[in-house]
Design a protein around this motif. Structure first.
Motif, PDB file in Angstrom:
ATOM      1  N   ALA A 133       0.833  -1.208   0.000  1.00 52.17           N
ATOM      2  CA  ALA A 133       0.000   0.000   0.000  1.00 52.17           C
ATOM      3  C   ALA A 133       0.870   1.262   0.000  1.00 52.17           C
ATOM      4  N   SER A 136       2.296   1.713  -3.404  1.00 51.93           N
ATOM      5  CA  SER A 136       1.253   2.241  -4.280  1.00 51.93           C
ATOM      6  C   SER A 136       1.170   3.759  -4.152  1.00 51.93           C
ATOM      7  N   GLU A 137       1.202   4.237  -2.933  1.00 50.86           N
ATOM      8  CA  GLU A 137       1.121   5.679  -2.694  1.00 50.86           C
ATOM      9  C   GLU A 137       2.380   6.401  -3.179  1.00 50.86           C
ATOM     10  N   LEU A 143      -3.027  -0.021  -6.187  1.00 50.71           N
ATOM     11  CA  LEU A 143      -2.530  -1.111  -5.357  1.00 50.71           C
ATOM     12  C   LEU A 143      -2.506  -2.427  -6.124  1.00 50.71           C
ATOM     13  N   ASN A 144      -3.524  -2.700  -6.917  1.00 52.53           N
ATOM     14  CA  ASN A 144      -3.553  -3.950  -7.685  1.00 52.53           C
ATOM     15  C   ASN A 144      -2.419  -4.010  -8.709  1.00 52.53           C
ATOM     16  N   LYS A 147       0.606  -5.011  -6.745  1.00 53.63           N
ATOM     17  CA  LYS A 147       0.551  -6.450  -6.443  1.00 53.63           C
ATOM     18  C   LYS A 147       0.935  -7.278  -7.669  1.00 53.63           C
TER      19      LYS A 147
END
Length: 170
Positions: A133, A136-137, A143-144, A147
């Motif tokens: 997370a 991602s930021e 986020l996906n 991943k």
């Protein structure tokens, strides 16, 4: 926060982030100076929606990418494939035995050979110990996507490191 405290607390981290992208010690140092000075001069713009470390990392990533875009326009390329890449001393925490150093070196070389989008995920996750997370930021991607890139990067590393034995599962 005073500029000295800002530098002492976050300069090394921001340097490692910048170096991950630009692969140039001087450029990484300049980027860090720009990031920390810009934050210090405009501290009032920090909204504290994330930690200061995450905020500075995100700015560092953006400034690093800006540097690469300028370099690409100037020279017509991002990275030279197959070129030996130096790694900042502060990013490496090697064990004392030769076998561990050799294995670590092989793994690090394999990580540095990944495409930039996969390399960044691996370095942030395993070397900087950020969560998916947070990554991602920092990278401003869903986020996906993080991943998926994390899984693909692990698959590529496993493929390129068939001869290296891992004590831990990726």
């Amino acid at each position: 926060m005073e500029i000295e405290e800002l530098v002492e607390t976050y300069a090394d981290y921001c340097y490692r982030v910048a170096f991950t992208y630009v692969k140039d010690h001087g450029a990484a140092e300049e980027i860090v100076q720009d990031v920390l000075l810009a934050h210090y001069q405009n501290e009032h713009t920090f909204e504290q929606r994330a930690s200061l470390k995450t905020y500075l990392a995100k700015i560092t990533v953006h400034k690093s990418l800006d540097y690469l875009r300028k370099k690409e326009r100037r020279w017509g390329f991002f990275f030279t494939k197959g070129k030996n890449v130096e790694v900042a001393d502060t990013t490496i925490n090697l064990a004392n035995t030769y076998a561990q150093k050799e294995k670590y070196g092989e793994v690090l070389d394999a990580v540095l050979q990944l495409d930039e989008k996969y390399r960044a995920i691996i370095l942030f996750y395993y070397f900087e110990e950020n969560t998916l997370a947070e990554i991602s930021e920092i990278l401003s991607i869903p986020l996906n996507t993080v991943k998926t890139r994390h899984q693909r990067a692990k698959q590529q590393l496993k493929q390129s490191l068939k001869e290296v034995y891992f004590d831990e599962e990726f």
